[in-house]
Motif scaffolding. Structure first.
Motif, PDB file in Angstrom:
ATOM      1  N   THR A   1       0.858  -1.186   0.000  1.00  0.00           N
ATOM      2  CA  THR A   1       0.000   0.000   0.000  1.00  0.00           C
ATOM      3  C   THR A   1       0.890   1.229   0.000  1.00  0.00           C
ATOM      4  O   THR A   1       2.076   1.156   0.340  1.00  0.00           O
ATOM      5  N   ASP A   2       0.331   2.354  -0.397  1.00  0.00           N
ATOM      6  CA  ASP A   2       1.095   3.602  -0.393  1.00  0.00           C
ATOM      7  C   ASP A   2       0.283   4.705   0.268  1.00  0.00           C
ATOM      8  O   ASP A   2      -0.776   4.449   0.851  1.00  0.00           O
ATOM      9  N   GLY A   3       0.789   5.926   0.199  1.00  0.00           N
ATOM     10  CA  GLY A   3       0.096   7.059   0.806  1.00  0.00           C
ATOM     11  C   GLY A   3       0.248   7.137   2.314  1.00  0.00           C
ATOM     12  O   GLY A   3      -0.530   7.831   2.978  1.00  0.00           O
ATOM     13  N   LEU A   4       1.241   6.462   2.882  1.00  0.00           N
ATOM     14  CA  LEU A   4       1.441   6.522   4.333  1.00  0.00           C
ATOM     15  C   LEU A   4       1.985   7.899   4.730  1.00  0.00           C
ATOM     16  O   LEU A   4       3.018   8.333   4.208  1.00  0.00           O
ATOM     17  N   PRO A   5       1.333   8.607   5.647  1.00  0.00           N
ATOM     18  CA  PRO A   5       1.875   9.865   6.153  1.00  0.00           C
ATOM     19  C   PRO A   5       2.819   9.594   7.328  1.00  0.00           C
ATOM     20  O   PRO A   5       2.441   9.694   8.490  1.00  0.00           O
ATOM     21  N   LEU A   6       4.030   9.201   6.998  1.00  0.00           N
ATOM     22  CA  LEU A   6       5.081   8.827   7.945  1.00  0.00           C
ATOM     23  C   LEU A   6       4.771   7.499   8.631  1.00  0.00           C
ATOM     24  O   LEU A   6       4.194   7.454   9.717  1.00  0.00           O
ATOM     25  N   GLY A   7       5.182   6.417   8.007  1.00  0.00           N
ATOM     26  CA  GLY A   7       5.087   5.116   8.649  1.00  0.00           C
ATOM     27  C   GLY A   7       6.184   4.957   9.684  1.00  0.00           C
ATOM     28  O   GLY A   7       7.167   5.697   9.697  1.00  0.00           O
ATOM     29  N   ASN A   8       6.025   3.978  10.550  1.00  0.00           N
ATOM     30  CA  ASN A   8       7.048   3.725  11.562  1.00  0.00           C
ATOM     31  C   ASN A   8       6.890   2.297  12.071  1.00  0.00           C
ATOM     32  O   ASN A   8       6.288   1.456  11.397  1.00  0.00           O
ATOM     33  N   ALA A   9       7.389   2.029  13.294  1.00  0.00           N
ATOM     34  CA  ALA A   9       7.534   0.667  13.795  1.00  0.00           C
ATOM     35  C   ALA A   9       6.228  -0.123  13.698  1.00  0.00           C
ATOM     36  O   ALA A   9       5.181   0.327  14.164  1.00  0.00           O
ATOM     37  N   MET A  10       6.311  -1.329  13.117  1.00  0.00           N
ATOM     38  CA  MET A  10       5.112  -2.129  12.877  1.00  0.00           C
ATOM     39  C   MET A  10       5.348  -3.577  13.287  1.00  0.00           C
ATOM     40  O   MET A  10       6.480  -4.007  13.526  1.00  0.00           O
ATOM     41  N   GLN A  11       4.239  -4.338  13.347  1.00  0.00           N
ATOM     42  CA  GLN A  11       4.334  -5.738  13.768  1.00  0.00           C
ATOM     43  C   GLN A  11       3.121  -6.519  13.272  1.00  0.00           C
ATOM     44  O   GLN A  11       2.037  -5.954  13.073  1.00  0.00           O
TER      45      GLN A  11
END
Length: 473
Positions: A126-136
């Motif tokens: 997916t795209d359009g993330l407004p600043l992604g960060n730590a995920m799980q």
């Protein structure tokens, strides 16, 4: 003093140790939580420049999100580092699902991708993330990740599809699951708040008091540990929000320094507000700062913006601010009306400025200069990375980082002597590291600051501490 200069991504490795990434120092260490022993496993100066998050695959390989240069690395169980991808822009959040590898981008309009360490084109989930960060990966088999700018947490299948909004919180920086299946959403604010959402949907707000939360890791006994990008350290989180500090917090720079203030990259030390501060100067009750984002501020008010890596700052006797604009190779003045005037140009990465009355001095990679009628006139040449400057009793003091010492230049005779040596200063701090994050311009560059305390002592900043040098008698 903390052994870590800011703590970012953390994850338990196959050996049971907590692995800690330090974005600012470019280092990854393994912490034994039982003994407190710390082993550096990816040292400063390796191919990894700015590790911000990390994760382990099923085969024991460590994967590293190298934020500033935009690279993702694999460190195999034998310690060999290989490049996975240099096609990810501002990689930050990273996680493994078995031996599948996922990473997202910390930038406006970012992407969430699957990478293939053994070869193959990245797949965009997916795209359009407004600043992604730590995920799980969650217990439901979906990937959970934050949108830092919009305060949202989303989830998506590892095979792609339409993202689903899960929760809304202020400034989410990381999402983690504990062993009971509860979702933990960490936020970056001053109070260190964590939102815990149970498997049944019940919410609990935990206030840790940890400024600048960055990441979390959960061990096999369901003990939760948290890191802080702004103050470093490692703390254990209890169910009621209390913490037990395991590795102490400390300064992450520090850089510019005055008699009473320290610029500590993400803030002025003691201030619980993220401000990305590099240079600092005090003028009566006012505080003037420079930042990696090209700004000069007075008490938070923007006085100049769009500058190229401004570092050292000083206040002239008439109240005019004078700034070393490192990226432009010049020294500028900012008057009461915020008009910018160039005092000198053609310098080689000027770092700091200081005054003896109306006479201005500037350090750059070639030496220390006095500015005469717009021209830099050398007064000390052949120095190894001169940086912080300060004037006291007719002498100009300079931090010579490359030789780990402080020199004194007699402003009347030009004689140079050594004031202090064998200081804990890192020559690596002399290398500017541009933050090539799309949509997030910046130039995080450390430097060793110098100031005169009210009692005449010299204060030298660098490598996570401020050293006090008593005046010679």
């Amino acid at each position: 003093m903390s052994p870590f200069r800011g703590t970012n991504g953390i994850a338990f490795g196959p050996d049971g140790r907590l692995h800690v990434a330090e974005y600012l120092s470019g280092r990854i260490s393994a912490l034994d939580l039982t003994t407190g022993e710390i082993e550096v496993i990816v040292p400063v100066g390796s191919v990894v420049q700015s590790p911000d998050d990390l994760a382990f695959g099923a085969d024991g390989s460590m994967y590293i999100a190298d934020l500033a240069p935009g690279r993702v690395w694999r460190r195999d169980p034998l310690g060999e580092l290989t490049l996975v991808s240099d096609e990810v822009k501002a990689p930050n959040g990273i996680t493994c699902v078995g031996n599948r590898l996922f990473v997202n981008e910390m930038r406006p309009g970012g992407r969430l991708l699957e990478l293939f360490p053994d070869g193959g084109e990245p797949v965009v989930l997916t795209d359009g993330l407004p600043l992604g960060n730590a995920m799980q990966l969650g217990p439901d088999g979906l990937l959970y990740y934050p949108h830092m700018l919009t305060g949202e947490v989303h989830r998506i299948s590892p095979d792609g599809g339409t993202p689903e909004l899960v929760a809304e919180v202020r400034s989410p920086v990381a999402v983690r699951f504990d062993r009971e299946g509860a979702l933990l959403i960490l936020t970056t604010g001053a109070d260190g708040e964590i939102t815990r959402i149970s498997p049944t949907g019940q919410r609990q707000l935990l206030t840790t008091g940890v400024f600048g939360l960055d990441n979390a890791a959960v061990d096999d006994d369901n003990r939760v540990y948290v890191s802080s990008f702004a103050s470093g350290g490692i703390a254990e989180l209890f169910p009621d929000g209390r913490i037990r500090q395991i590795v102490p917090q400390g300064l992450v720079g520090p850089y510019g320094v005055t008699g009473v203030h320290v610029a500590d990259h993400y803030r002025v030390a003691g201030d619980r507000k993220v401000s990305f501060t590099h240079g600092v100067a005090a003028d009566q009750e006012r505080l003037h700062t420079t930042s990696q984002y090209g700004e000069v501020r007075t008490d938070g008010k923007v006085r100049a913006k769009g500058l190229s890596c401004p570092l050292g700052i000083a206040v002239r006797d008439d109240g005019v601010l004078v700034v070393a604009e490192t990226g432009a190779g010049r020294v500028i003045a900012i008057d009461a009306d915020d008009t910018i005037t160039v005092l000198a140009e053609g310098l080689h990465e000027p770092v700091d400025v200081a005054f003896d009355g109306q006479r201005c001095y500037v350090s750059d990679e070639h030496g220390v200069h006095r500015i005469d009628d717009g021209r830099p006139v050398p007064i000390a040449e052949g120095l190894a990375a001169p940086q912080g400057l300060a004037v006291r009793d007719g002498e100009l003091f300079v931090v010579e980082v490359g030789r780990r010492r402080v020199l004194a230049v007699d402003l009347t005779t030009g004689e140079i002597r050594t004031e202090a040596e064998d200081l804990a200063l890192s020559p690596l701090e002399t290398v500017p590291r541009a933050l090539h994050v799309h949509g997030m311009p910046g130039c995080p560059r450390g430097f060793a600051g110098l100031a005169v305390a009210p009692d005449g002592a010299l204060l030298v900043s660098g490598d996570g501490e401020v050293v006090r040098l008593r005046p010679r008698t």
